[in-house]
Design a protein around this motif. Structure first.
Motif, PDB file in Angstrom:
ATOM      1  N   MET A   1       0.852  -1.180   0.000  1.00 29.28           N
ATOM      2  CA  MET A   1       0.000   0.000   0.000  1.00 29.28           C
ATOM      3  C   MET A   1       0.886   1.227   0.000  1.00 29.28           C
ATOM      4  O   MET A   1       1.771   1.370   0.836  1.00 29.28           O
ATOM      5  N   ASN A   2       0.613   2.098  -0.917  1.00 25.78           N
ATOM      6  CA  ASN A   2       1.317   3.363  -1.041  1.00 25.78           C
ATOM      7  C   ASN A   2       0.766   4.325   0.016  1.00 25.78           C
ATOM      8  O   ASN A   2      -0.433   4.584   0.053  1.00 25.78           O
TER       9      ASN A   2
ATOM     10  N   ALA B   1      -5.135  -8.023   3.927  1.00 22.92           N
ATOM     11  CA  ALA B   1      -3.748  -7.890   3.493  1.00 22.92           C
ATOM     12  C   ALA B   1      -3.206  -6.470   3.678  1.00 22.92           C
ATOM     13  O   ALA B   1      -2.035  -6.214   3.392  1.00 22.92           O
ATOM     14  N   LEU B   2      -4.043  -5.572   4.158  1.00 25.01           N
ATOM     15  CA  LEU B   2      -3.608  -4.196   4.407  1.00 25.01           C
ATOM     16  C   LEU B   2      -2.465  -4.216   5.413  1.00 25.01           C
ATOM     17  O   LEU B   2      -2.511  -4.977   6.382  1.00 25.01           O
ATOM     18  N   GLY B   3      -1.471  -3.411   5.204  1.00 30.78           N
ATOM     19  CA  GLY B   3      -0.318  -3.385   6.105  1.00 30.78           C
ATOM     20  C   GLY B   3      -0.715  -3.078   7.541  1.00 30.78           C
ATOM     21  O   GLY B   3      -1.680  -2.350   7.789  1.00 30.78           O
ATOM     22  N   ASN B   4       0.049  -3.629   8.466  1.00 32.71           N
ATOM     23  CA  ASN B   4      -0.238  -3.410   9.886  1.00 32.71           C
ATOM     24  C   ASN B   4      -0.207  -1.937  10.251  1.00 32.71           C
ATOM     25  O   ASN B   4      -0.973  -1.491  11.098  1.00 32.71           O
TER      26      ASN B   4
ATOM     27  N   LEU C   1      -7.870  -0.960  -0.045  1.00 31.44           N
ATOM     28  CA  LEU C   1      -8.208  -0.782   1.370  1.00 31.44           C
ATOM     29  C   LEU C   1      -9.369  -1.680   1.776  1.00 31.44           C
ATOM     30  O   LEU C   1      -9.479  -2.055   2.935  1.00 31.44           O
ATOM     31  N   LEU C   2     -10.232  -1.999   0.815  1.00 32.30           N
ATOM     32  CA  LEU C   2     -11.392  -2.840   1.097  1.00 32.30           C
ATOM     33  C   LEU C   2     -11.401  -4.076   0.207  1.00 32.30           C
ATOM     34  O   LEU C   2     -10.865  -4.057  -0.901  1.00 32.30           O
TER      35      LEU C   2
END
Length: 114
Positions: free
Chosen positions: A1-2, A73-76, A56-57
């Protein structure tokens, strides 16, 4: 994710409220979001499409319903920002949550089998 794309998504009030509501409820469909935020279905759908395209979704179909949830899978770091924002600013979505509770005929989620 950027991170730039992530923060641009959060910079819009509708998208931020959408993400916080979904974070709070774990999963919502378009009809629940329209009832909660008192916005039109096309406007909600447009923002959901943008949030999906930014990863994001995620969505899943259940019969006639499409449910949206935060992308696992969104970054922590991004999940942490959403959770911290929700915890520190619950008042920001308080009216939306009240509207959601008042909504009749909310779609039933299928229970996941082992």
């Amino acid at each position: 994710m950027n991170p730039v794309q992530f923060y641009k998504c959060l910079a819009d009030e509708t998208r931020l409220r959408t993400l916080l509501l979904i974070s709070h409820e774990e999963e919502l469909c378009v009809c629940e979001l329209t009832a909660a935020m008192r916005l039109s279905q096309p406007k909600i759908s447009r923002h959901l499409a943008l949030l999906r395209s930014a990863d994001l979704l995620q969505d899943r179909r259940q019969g006639q319903w499409v449910f949206y949830r935060i992308n696992p899978a969104l970054g922590n770091w991004a999940k942490s920002i959403l959770e911290d924002t929700l915890q520190a600013n619950r008042h920001f979505i308080e009216e939306d949550l009240h509207n959601l509770i008042q909504m009749g005929d909310r779609p039933q989620r299928a229970t996941l089998c082992c």
